[in-house]
Enzyme design. Structure first.
Site, PDB file in Angstrom:
ATOM      1  N   MET A 121      -8.802   8.284   9.393  1.00  0.00           N
ATOM      2  CA  MET A 121      -9.283   8.830   8.129  1.00  0.00           C
ATOM      3  C   MET A 121     -10.867   9.971   8.258  1.00  0.00           C
ATOM      4  O   MET A 121     -11.499  10.100   7.466  1.00  0.00           O
ATOM      5  CB  MET A 121     -10.009   7.437   7.235  1.00  0.00           C
ATOM      6  CG  MET A 121      -9.252   6.217   6.969  1.00  0.00           C
ATOM      7  SD  MET A 121      -9.632   5.189   6.515  1.00  0.00           S
ATOM      8  CE  MET A 121     -10.774   3.927   7.456  1.00  0.00           C
TER       9      MET A 121
ATOM     10  N   ASP B 244       0.874  -1.474  -0.503  1.00  0.00           N
ATOM     11  CA  ASP B 244      -0.190  -0.043   0.267  1.00  0.00           C
ATOM     12  C   ASP B 244       0.940   1.285  -0.098  1.00  0.00           C
ATOM     13  O   ASP B 244       1.903   1.345  -0.243  1.00  0.00           O
ATOM     14  CB  ASP B 244      -1.147   0.158   1.076  1.00  0.00           C
ATOM     15  CG  ASP B 244      -1.842  -0.449   1.446  1.00  0.00           C
ATOM     16  OD1 ASP B 244      -2.621  -1.222  -0.267  1.00  0.00           O
ATOM     17  OD2 ASP B 244      -3.157  -0.579   1.853  1.00  0.00           O
TER      18      ASP B 244
ATOM     19  N   LYS C  67      -2.996   3.062  -2.844  1.00  0.00           N
ATOM     20  CA  LYS C  67      -4.548   3.645  -2.258  1.00  0.00           C
ATOM     21  C   LYS C  67      -4.421   5.392  -3.027  1.00  0.00           C
ATOM     22  O   LYS C  67      -3.870   5.956  -1.984  1.00  0.00           O
ATOM     23  CB  LYS C  67      -5.535   3.180  -1.961  1.00  0.00           C
ATOM     24  CG  LYS C  67      -6.366   2.252  -2.544  1.00  0.00           C
ATOM     25  CD  LYS C  67      -7.195   1.256  -1.406  1.00  0.00           C
ATOM     26  CE  LYS C  67      -6.948  -0.259  -1.068  1.00  0.00           C
ATOM     27  NZ  LYS C  67      -7.269  -0.235   0.105  1.00  0.00           N
TER      28      LYS C  67
END
Ligand code: SAH
Length: 497
Positions: free
Chosen positions: A171, A35, A57
């Site tokens: 997040m 990642d 991502k």
């Protein structure tokens, strides 16, 4: 043999926070699927022959959709590969680790999960915020602040406020004002301490201290961006007292490490421990000369020599290989004395089970040549172009010697414009040089016409410094020719600035 998938948590950013089990799994991998948030130092552990697949991502546009990642893991495992799925933090903490296992289970592919240190706990820790503390709270809650485009947050703020525990939002950078609003509306005191930690556990870490009410404005002023976590709770008030990481002597300072790749490890690690933003740019590579008939002949006549002299770990490595090739071990060296130029070389000998009989007080060629207690012939196994100071000293003392090149230094760097631009822009305050050849290597990488005046060259010794000065660098010289002394020099120089 059938393949398998190991989900590995890479930790929050500081490469030192990878678990031992995780490290072993990466080193044994045939395929690594990784990642965006995995640090370059951890990616560097991926074995040379292994396939590395970047499925990183971005927040807005998914580079590789989740279904496709699941499929890649399955396909690679079905080909019989040992697959490592490397994810930031802990794979099961908002890491979609569970989703990735579903398809594997369906197809009966064996798997393992190696937990990682989650940013939810490590980023606060590096910012001096213990997520629990008996005097302030009795629970900690990890919540996602991810907001689907155009949709309201689906967080039960009343329930959260009732817990009176520490709240950690992942997040949540974009949704932060909405989260704050939600907590205030649910009755949380606006004066509750709150914080954000951006790029936690990395040299770029920044901490934003505030109260719940002032957090949106403070974060906007500082321009806090992803990846960052939000922490709400009384424990945030402790950060002022406990913020150990921000106070490290080299915190956030960029240091270029120019050593060959296989030898950069300890220096980089020690600098990182002091908070430095280490940039590894190996400027040289040492390659054993093979075959090396002159070394073979000399070693076959080892009885002719009183001393065997090494001036670098690379020389010891070349010698070690040759000894192995000859089918000999340490017993073969019983009649000869061993000299090492310094601590690093002596350590390389120790790694072979050999003790150096002589190490000069000052770790350089001149002192080795002047001090070696020899009255017989000396065999020197060293670089193709070694320092003349050693052989000149022997000549002066009328000590007979054979000087045999056993490895060469290769400068095969592609020209690096990125490095040149960064150096010339003053973005790299420190460059470490552990030999004159690393200076030459850097110069060949960025071009001799570059401006070398914008950084301080931290040099291991006089010869290295002389080479650096020739290119107009500002130099500082370590107190001794050891890695520890170079690290100490970086610390002192940074403190004076
Ligand atoms: N599995 C990961 C979390 C993945 S979700 C873990 O256990 O840490 C991604 C979110 O994690 C980011 O949006 C950010 O909120 C947080 N995050 C990851 N690394 C971080 C870091 N170094 N500093 C601060 N927050 C981080």
């Amino acid at each position: 043999m059938g393949g398998k998938v190991t989900l590995v948590g890479a930790g929050p950013g500081d490469p030192g926070l990878l678990t031992q089990k995780g490290r072993k799994a990466i080193e044994a991998a045939e395929v690594v699927v990784y990642d965006r948030l995995v640090s370059p130092a951890i990616l560097a552990l991926i074995p040379q022959g292994a396939k590395a697949i970047d499925v990183g991502k971005e927040a807005a546009h998914h580079k590789v959709p989740q279904e496709q990642i699941n499929q890649i893991l399955l396909d690679e495992a079905l080909k019989g590969h040992n697959v490592v799925r490397l994810k930031g933090g802990d794979p099961f903490v908002f890491g979609r680790g569970g989703e990735e296992l579903e398809l594997l289970v369906e197809h009966g592919v064996p798997f393992e999960e190696i937990p990682g240190i989650t940013s939810a706990i490590a980023a606060p820790a590096y910012a001096g915020i213990p997520v629990t503390h008996r005097d302030y709270c009795s629970s900690v809650h990890i919540i996602t602040g991810h907001q689907r485009a155009g949709k309201p947050l689906t967080i039960d703020f009343e329930a959260l406020v009732r817990t009176k525990g520490t709240l950690v939002f992942l997040m949540g950078v974009t949704a932060m004002p909405a989260i704050v609003e939600g907590l205030l509306s649910a009755g949380m005191d606006g004066d509750t301490p709150a914080a954000m930690v951006e790029s936690g556990t990395t040299p770029a870490q920044r901490r934003c201290d505030a109260t719940l009410r002032t957090l949106p404005q403070r974060a906007a002023e500082m321009g806090i961006h992803s990846p960052a976590i939000i922490i709400v709770g009384k424990v945030c008030a402790l950060s002022e007292k406990f913020c150990w990481f921000d106070q490290l002597p080299l915190k956030g300072q960029r240091v270029l490490v120019t050593r060959p790749k296989d030898r950069a490890g300890t220096l980089s690690e020690k600098l990182r421990t002091l908070g430095a933003d280490v940039w590894e740019y190996p400027c040289i590579e040492t390659r054993a000369i093979r075959p090396c008939p002159s070394m073979t002949v000399a070693l076959e006549h080892l009885g002719d020599y009183q001393w065997l002299v090494f001036t670098s770990p690379a020389g010891v490595a070349a010698f070690r290989k040759e000894l192995q090739r000859m089918g000999k071990d340490g017993r073969y060296l019983a009649s000869v004395k061993l000299a090492a130029i310094g601590a690093g070389t002596a350590q390389a000998l120790r790694d072979m089970g050999l003790m150096a009989d002589y190490i000069p007080e000052v770790y350089d060629a001149a002192h080795l040549g002047a001090g070696l207690p020899a009255d017989g012939k000396v065999l020197i196994l060293r670089a193709e172009i070694g320092s003349p100071a050693l052989t000149e000293a022997f000549k002066e003392r009328t000590i007979a010697y054979d000087d045999i090149p056993v490895y060469k230094t290769v400068y095969e760097n592609p020209r690096s414009e990125e490095l040149r631009t960064a150096l010339e822009a003053g973005e790299v305050p420190f460059v470490t040089f552990t030999s004159a050849s690393t200076v030459k290597g850097l110069v060949s990488s960025v071009g001799a016409d570059a401006d070398f005046s914008r950084f301080t060259a931290l040099c291991i010794g006089e010869q290295t410094a002389a080479e650096a000065k020739r290119h107009g660098m500002a130099v500082k010289i370590a107190r001794a020719a050891t890695i520890d002394a170079v690290v100490e020099l970086a610390r002192e120089t940074a403190a004076k600035q």
